[in-house]
Design a protein around this motif. Structure first.
Motif, PDB file in Angstrom:
ATOM      1  N   ARG A 181       0.673  -1.181  -0.064  1.00  0.00           N
ATOM      2  CA  ARG A 181      -0.116   0.232   0.127  1.00  0.00           C
ATOM      3  C   ARG A 181       0.872   1.224  -0.049  1.00  0.00           C
ATOM      4  N   ARG A 182       2.199   1.440   0.284  1.00  0.00           N
ATOM      5  CA  ARG A 182       2.996   2.362   0.494  1.00  0.00           C
ATOM      6  C   ARG A 182       3.342   2.727  -0.947  1.00  0.00           C
ATOM      7  N   ARG A 183       3.163   1.829  -1.867  1.00  0.00           N
ATOM      8  CA  ARG A 183       3.548   2.039  -3.277  1.00  0.00           C
ATOM      9  C   ARG A 183       2.415   2.769  -4.104  1.00  0.00           C
ATOM     10  N   ILE A 184       1.359   2.923  -3.309  1.00  0.00           N
ATOM     11  CA  ILE A 184       0.141   3.311  -4.048  1.00  0.00           C
ATOM     12  C   ILE A 184       0.651   4.941  -4.617  1.00  0.00           C
ATOM     13  N   PRO A 185       0.347   5.562  -5.814  1.00  0.00           N
ATOM     14  CA  PRO A 185       0.843   6.739  -5.941  1.00  0.00           C
ATOM     15  C   PRO A 185      -0.160   7.585  -5.419  1.00  0.00           C
ATOM     16  N   ARG A 186       0.663   8.991  -5.133  1.00  0.00           N
ATOM     17  CA  ARG A 186      -0.289   9.908  -4.444  1.00  0.00           C
ATOM     18  C   ARG A 186      -0.848  10.708  -5.395  1.00  0.00           C
ATOM     19  N   THR A 187      -2.025  11.592  -5.143  1.00  0.00           N
ATOM     20  CA  THR A 187      -2.961  12.030  -5.931  1.00  0.00           C
ATOM     21  C   THR A 187      -2.355  13.193  -6.820  1.00  0.00           C
ATOM     22  N   ALA A 221     -12.571  18.129  -9.580  1.00  0.00           N
ATOM     23  CA  ALA A 221     -13.458  17.191  -8.512  1.00  0.00           C
ATOM     24  C   ALA A 221     -13.944  15.891  -8.806  1.00  0.00           C
ATOM     25  N   ARG A 222     -14.163  15.766 -10.313  1.00  0.00           N
ATOM     26  CA  ARG A 222     -14.612  14.380 -10.669  1.00  0.00           C
ATOM     27  C   ARG A 222     -13.223  13.832 -10.787  1.00  0.00           C
ATOM     28  N   ALA A 223     -12.366  14.278 -11.434  1.00  0.00           N
ATOM     29  CA  ALA A 223     -11.077  13.610 -11.637  1.00  0.00           C
ATOM     30  C   ALA A 223     -10.495  13.002 -10.177  1.00  0.00           C
ATOM     31  N   LYS A 224     -10.555  13.694  -9.161  1.00  0.00           N
ATOM     32  CA  LYS A 224      -9.908  13.489  -7.963  1.00  0.00           C
ATOM     33  C   LYS A 224     -10.775  12.354  -7.171  1.00  0.00           C
ATOM     34  N   ALA A 238      -5.744  15.210 -18.728  1.00  0.00           N
ATOM     35  CA  ALA A 238      -6.657  15.625 -19.689  1.00  0.00           C
ATOM     36  C   ALA A 238      -8.314  15.443 -19.233  1.00  0.00           C
ATOM     37  N   ALA A 239      -8.259  14.682 -18.032  1.00  0.00           N
ATOM     38  CA  ALA A 239      -9.670  14.462 -17.817  1.00  0.00           C
ATOM     39  C   ALA A 239     -10.043  15.489 -16.680  1.00  0.00           C
ATOM     40  N   VAL A 240      -9.193  16.386 -16.225  1.00  0.00           N
ATOM     41  CA  VAL A 240      -9.259  17.527 -15.236  1.00  0.00           C
ATOM     42  C   VAL A 240      -9.891  18.329 -16.229  1.00  0.00           C
ATOM     43  N   HIS A 241      -9.599  18.568 -17.541  1.00  0.00           N
ATOM     44  CA  HIS A 241      -9.960  19.565 -18.223  1.00  0.00           C
ATOM     45  C   HIS A 241     -11.548  19.407 -18.855  1.00  0.00           C
ATOM     46  N   ARG A 242     -11.543  17.902 -18.819  1.00  0.00           N
ATOM     47  CA  ARG A 242     -12.820  17.609 -19.522  1.00  0.00           C
ATOM     48  C   ARG A 242     -13.952  17.450 -18.621  1.00  0.00           C
ATOM     49  N   PHE A 243     -13.720  16.937 -17.370  1.00  0.00           N
ATOM     50  CA  PHE A 243     -14.629  16.664 -16.352  1.00  0.00           C
ATOM     51  C   PHE A 243     -14.472  17.431 -15.094  1.00  0.00           C
TER      52      PHE A 243
END
Length: 435
Positions: A9-15, A34-37, A26-31
């Motif tokens: 679990r320590r290898r899970i990438p940070r947000t 908040a939705r991407a996060k 690209a999803a931040v721009h599209r959606f």
């Protein structure tokens, strides 16, 4: 208790690291952020529960966003600017923003100054009329075939349409122009031969039953050799309305496409009505454009069939924004500088090489597509990879679509905006490195 350092679990990438992934950026721009996060958080939770390995968090988040929108985005590396199977013209950023703004309540059919009902889509119609001053008035329906069908029903229902045999075209999926015209209640009066039609052929066919003369641009093929056709300026002297279907939606001449008819020139030559598509060379949403004499446009607008063919507020919004944009994506792709395309391809090739991937930078020939400008080739540059990678790239998110030529997959950059290079590189870096 196990060693915390070995806890996967320590290898899970940070947000913040995941938001830097090109697909999720690209999803931040599209959606929206908040939705991407929220999707990233869901993928991280799956990894914490052991449902997926930490290394798959980014892929899972991207996949969840794909499910969200119902359709996967595609990076068009085919070299076909107007790819019908990919939806033809990609919309500009301003057109996308206009779509979002129009998604709620909007003044599509209301004058806010007076509070009274107004002409539907008046802003888009005014922009279209301003783009082609030779048009007395304009109207918009839901696609190019609908524009021609409406003209046939109103001007030639129960009467004859005089048309050259060489212009009775078939387009994609078995769609034939004669079938469309006859379905409106009009009768076809075919003149000339496949390769040669003269002004005398048209003149001999015109009579009391003539609704109009139809001039169709054969946009998806070229007839060479012993040929002749009659231009609009000669047809305009026959004493009956001339309807010209120019097809591609080019509003003004473009030196890059000297043989492609445009609305302004066709009207100036004497056409009474011009029909065209909005999602081809204009670079806008799917729509059928009608431009011409004010009295004819009013007859079309008031016909009952016009109601069935009308466009929605989203189409009007995207069309108005496209007409205001000096360089929508289609125009940018058509006029892309081959020198700059080569530089971009070389930068991508070098980045791939540093990561252990092999990709050759090669010259390519792009085309207009969408049934427009047959025979015109656009100098371009591409990355050449083994053809075996084609399937994996189609399965990426966004999908990457190239073309396989002589055993190699060519990824042509002409139809990709420079800001899409990062997305393309990320997809290529996820392929297995060659040894």
């Amino acid at each position: 208790m196990g060693d915390g350092a070995s806890d996967p679990r320590r290898r899970i990438p940070r947000t913040d690291a995941l938001l830097a992934d090109p697909r999720l950026a690209a999803a931040v721009h599209r959606f929206g952020r908040a939705r991407a996060k929220s999707v990233i958080a869901e993928a991280q939770q799956r990894a914490r529960r052991g449902e997926i390995p930490p290394e798959q968090v980014a892929d899972t988040a991207a996949g969840l966003l794909t499910q969200d929108r119902g359709r996967r985005g595609v990076l068009n590396a085919t070299g076909v600017v107007l790819h019908t199977n990919l939806g033809r013209a990609p919309l500009s950023g301003s057109a996308v923003a206009a779509l979002v703004a129009a998604a709620g309540h909007t003044d599509v059919e209301l004058d806010l100054a007076t509070g009274r009902r107004a002409r539907r889509g008046r802003d888009a119609l005014a922009a279209l009329a301003a783009a082609v001053p030779a048009a007395g008035d304009v109207h918009v329906v839901n696609n190019g075939a609908a524009a021609l069908a409406l003209a046939a029903a109103v001007l030639a229902g129960g009467r004859e349409i005089v048309v050259s045999r060489g212009e009775l075209v078939e387009i994609g999926d078995g769609f034939r122009l004669p079938d469309l015209l006859v379905s409106t209640g009009a009768r076809l009066r075919e003149v000339g031969t496949t390769n040669r039609t003269t002004l005398a052929d048209y003149a001999a066919a015109i009579g009391p039953q003539t609704g109009f003369v139809l001039k169709v641009h054969p946009s998806n093929f070229v007839v060479c050799g012993f040929t002749s056709a009659v231009p609009v300026r000669q047809l305009a002297g026959l004493g009956v309305p001339v309807v010209a279907d120019i097809g591609s939606g080019l509003l003004r001449p473009d030196p890059l496409l000297p043989d492609e008819p445009d609305a302004a020139t066709t009207l100036a030559a004497g056409a009474d009505l011009v029909t065209a598509s909005g999602d081809k060379l204009l670079g806008g949403p799917q729509a059928g454009l009608l431009l011409g004499r004010a009295d004819l446009i009013e007859r079309l607008r008031r016909h009952p069939l016009a109601r069935a063919l009308r466009v929605d507020k989203l189409t009007f919004a995207a069309l108005a924004a496209t007409l205001a944009d000096p360089c929508p994506p289609v125009r940018a792709a058509l006029h892309a500088d081959p020198v700059e395309l080569r530089r971009r391809a070389e930068r991508l090739g070098a980045a791939l090489g540093r990561a252990g991937h092999k990709a050759e930078v090669v010259p390519s020939a792009a085309v207009v597509g969408g049934g427009g400008a047959p025979g015109v080739e656009l100098d371009s540059w591409a990355l050449a990879l083994p053809a075996a990678h084609a399937a994996a790239l189609r399965g990426a998110d966004p999908a990457v679509l190239g073309r396989v030529v002589r055993g190699r997959l060519l990824l042509d950059l002409r139809c990709l905006a420079p800001e899409q290079d990062a997305l393309l590189l990320a997809a290529l870096l996820r392929l297995p490195a060659e040894t």
